[in-house]
Scaffold this active site. Structure first.
Site, PDB file in Angstrom:
ATOM      1  N   GLY A 129     -86.685 -91.503  52.856  1.00 25.37           N
ATOM      2  CA  GLY A 129     -87.628 -90.978  51.874  1.00 25.37           C
ATOM      3  C   GLY A 129     -87.122 -91.087  50.455  1.00 25.37           C
ATOM      4  O   GLY A 129     -87.833 -91.548  49.552  1.00 25.37           O
ATOM      5  N   PRO A 138     -83.591 -90.621  56.624  1.00 25.31           N
ATOM      6  CA  PRO A 138     -84.371 -91.736  57.162  1.00 25.31           C
ATOM      7  C   PRO A 138     -84.972 -92.668  56.119  1.00 25.31           C
ATOM      8  O   PRO A 138     -85.568 -93.674  56.481  1.00 25.31           O
ATOM      9  CB  PRO A 138     -85.483 -91.028  57.939  1.00 25.31           C
ATOM     10  CG  PRO A 138     -85.700 -89.758  57.185  1.00 25.31           C
ATOM     11  CD  PRO A 138     -84.331 -89.342  56.706  1.00 25.31           C
ATOM     12  N   CYS A 176     -81.168 -79.467  51.947  1.00 28.86           N
ATOM     13  CA  CYS A 176     -82.394 -78.787  52.378  1.00 28.86           C
ATOM     14  C   CYS A 176     -82.029 -77.481  53.056  1.00 28.86           C
ATOM     15  O   CYS A 176     -82.576 -77.119  54.094  1.00 28.86           O
ATOM     16  CB  CYS A 176     -83.224 -79.686  53.295  1.00 28.86           C
ATOM     17  SG  CYS A 176     -82.387 -80.205  54.804  1.00 28.86           S
TER      18      CYS A 176
END
Length: 449
Positions: free
Chosen positions: A109, A107, A225
């Site tokens: 970051g 998104p 992640c």
């Protein structure tokens, strides 16, 4: 499936396994990363409820509450980001003049973190999913990013068209998201070994495309992640075998822990972050391309500067960016030259400054997020109560000169209105306004308590 996942984690973590299991029931770690170009650390600490500094990035802090409606967040002075997510760009080590590609960017970051380090350089960011690409664009605009190109689609055509062009490439790859299980319960419920393996295949494909885009001596950072060896060390080992001119580089950081020993790669030159290390989960590997060529970005040859457009922009901003592109009545500006791209879908290049409607240039909201207060001709400093009213669509009574006025909070521009000399009519887009039950001032009240 949950049992299989935990068994794998037990084999991976050994004596740290019980601590990891305990972490799954602990509160989600929250963080923010501020933009030092907009906000000093002292001003941040004085006005935002912060926890201790994060170890992953000098501009990051832990926080213990939602801050989406904090005035500084609405003004693009900080980005809410899981703490360890800032580690990849920190390791990428972006320099002011770098040409950078963020291949899986939504998104936003990491894209906005990259952009905060650039001056004369440029960021090209891509997102495959069209809805996520629009979220990315919204975050780029809110954070005031100017020198960027946003594309949407498959990575292959983009990397082929811009082969050998980039100093730095970030691949924050789509993954099984094992580090997101505390945030999204569905991640644990939908976890499967088959999904892990499918992600690994896709990650290898993306890395091969990224290699094509990287110039000789360029740096590639791969991150996920997730915890699985199949998506991390094994992906790196396969990539290095396929591209022998790529070498691992020491990440040169003090946070996290080293990787899982794997044939074909150096586990001491990757970083793994678990909840026990202060972040929800991240894997980062830094590599360099030692062969190949260096190629300049393809640049658009623009027509002679449009004086009419310059004069219109000069009514609102004091210093006009070096490059102006007028395309289908839309006006875009940035200091870096615009790129010439034909094989990919370009959603945006630079800041949308305005749109020509008949013979009148109507300014865009993004223009009043892109610069510091000093660059706007007309500004109006608002109180917290006034900002709350503005973010709900209300006008402001003020004896300010006629024209378009940048709204500011504590010197931070966040939008604009049009003054008739007695009142500033609101121009905050309806889609960016707060809902009736949501308020800016409540975030401040929480801090004061």
């Amino acid at each position: 499936m949950e049992t299989l996942f935990l068994e794998r984690m037990k084999n991976e973590l050994k004596e740290d396994y019980e601590t990891f299991v305990d972490s799954l029931s602990s509160p989600l770690l929250r963080g923010l990363r501020y933009d030092p170009r907009k906000l000093s650390r002292e001003k941040l600490e004085a006005n935002v409820p912060l926890g201790k500094p994060s170890p992953f990035c000098p501009q990051s802090f832990y926080v213990d509450r939602p801050l989406g409606n904090h005035p500084y967040h609405l003004a693009g002075a900080f980005y809410l980001q899981e703490p360890s997510a800032s580690s990849a760009v920190q390791i990428l080590d972006v320099q002011p003049e770098d040409i950078v590609l963020d291949l899986c960017a939504a998104p936003g970051g990491k894209s906005t973190q990259i952009a905060s380090h650039l001056d004369d350089g440029i960021l090209v960011c891509n997102e495959y999913d069209s809805k996520r690409a629009m979220v990315l664009l919204s975050n780029l605009e809110r954070m005031g990013v100017q020198n960027f190109v946003l594309t949407q689609g498959e990575v292959g055509p983009l990397c082929e068209e811009l082969h050998d062009c980039f100093d730095k490439v970030l691949v924050d790859a789509p993954c099984s998201g094992e580090g997101m299980m505390k945030k999204h319960d569905a991640a644990m419920q939908s976890w499967s070994l088959e999904h892990v393996q499918a992600c690994a295949r896709r990650q290898k494909e993306i890395l091969s495309c990224a290699y094509r885009a990287l110039k000789k001596d360029g740096i590639l950072v791969y991150s996920t992640c997730t915890y699985s060896k199949e998506e991390n060390e094994e992906v790196i080992a396969a990539f290095l075998k396929e591209h022998p001119d790529m070498i691992q580089i020491d990440p040169d950081c003090s946070f996290g822990r080293r990787g899982i020993p794997t044939l074909g790669m150096d586990a001491q030159k990757v970083v793994r972050i678990y909840p026990m290390d202060g972040g929800e989960g991240h894997f980062v590997c830094k590599m360099q391309k030692t062969a190949g060529t260096k190629r300049a970005l393809p640049i658009q040859k623009l027509k002679k500067r449009d004086r009419k457009t310059e004069e219109a922009l000069g009514q609102w901003i004091r210093s006009i960016p070096k490059q102006i592109l007028v395309q289908k009545d839309h006006v875009y500006v940035m200091d870096h030259p615009f790129l010439k791209l034909s094989q990919v879908r370009v959603l945006r290049q630079g800041t949308l400054a305005g749109t020509w409607i008949k013979n009148r240039l109507e300014p865009a909201h993004a223009l009043f997020q892109a610069f510091s207060k000093e660059n706007y001709v007309l500004t109006q400093e608002l109180s917290l109560e006034q900002m709350d009213e503005v973010m709900h669509g209300a006008p402001i009574v003020s004896q300010v000169s006629k024209g378009y006025v940048a709204y500011c909070i504590d010197g931070l521009p966040f939008g604009f209105g049009k003054s008739d000399g007695h009142r500033i009519n609101n121009k905050i887009p309806k889609g960016l306004r707060l809902l009736p039950g949501s308020h800016v001032k409540k975030e401040i009240e929480k801090h004061e308590r």
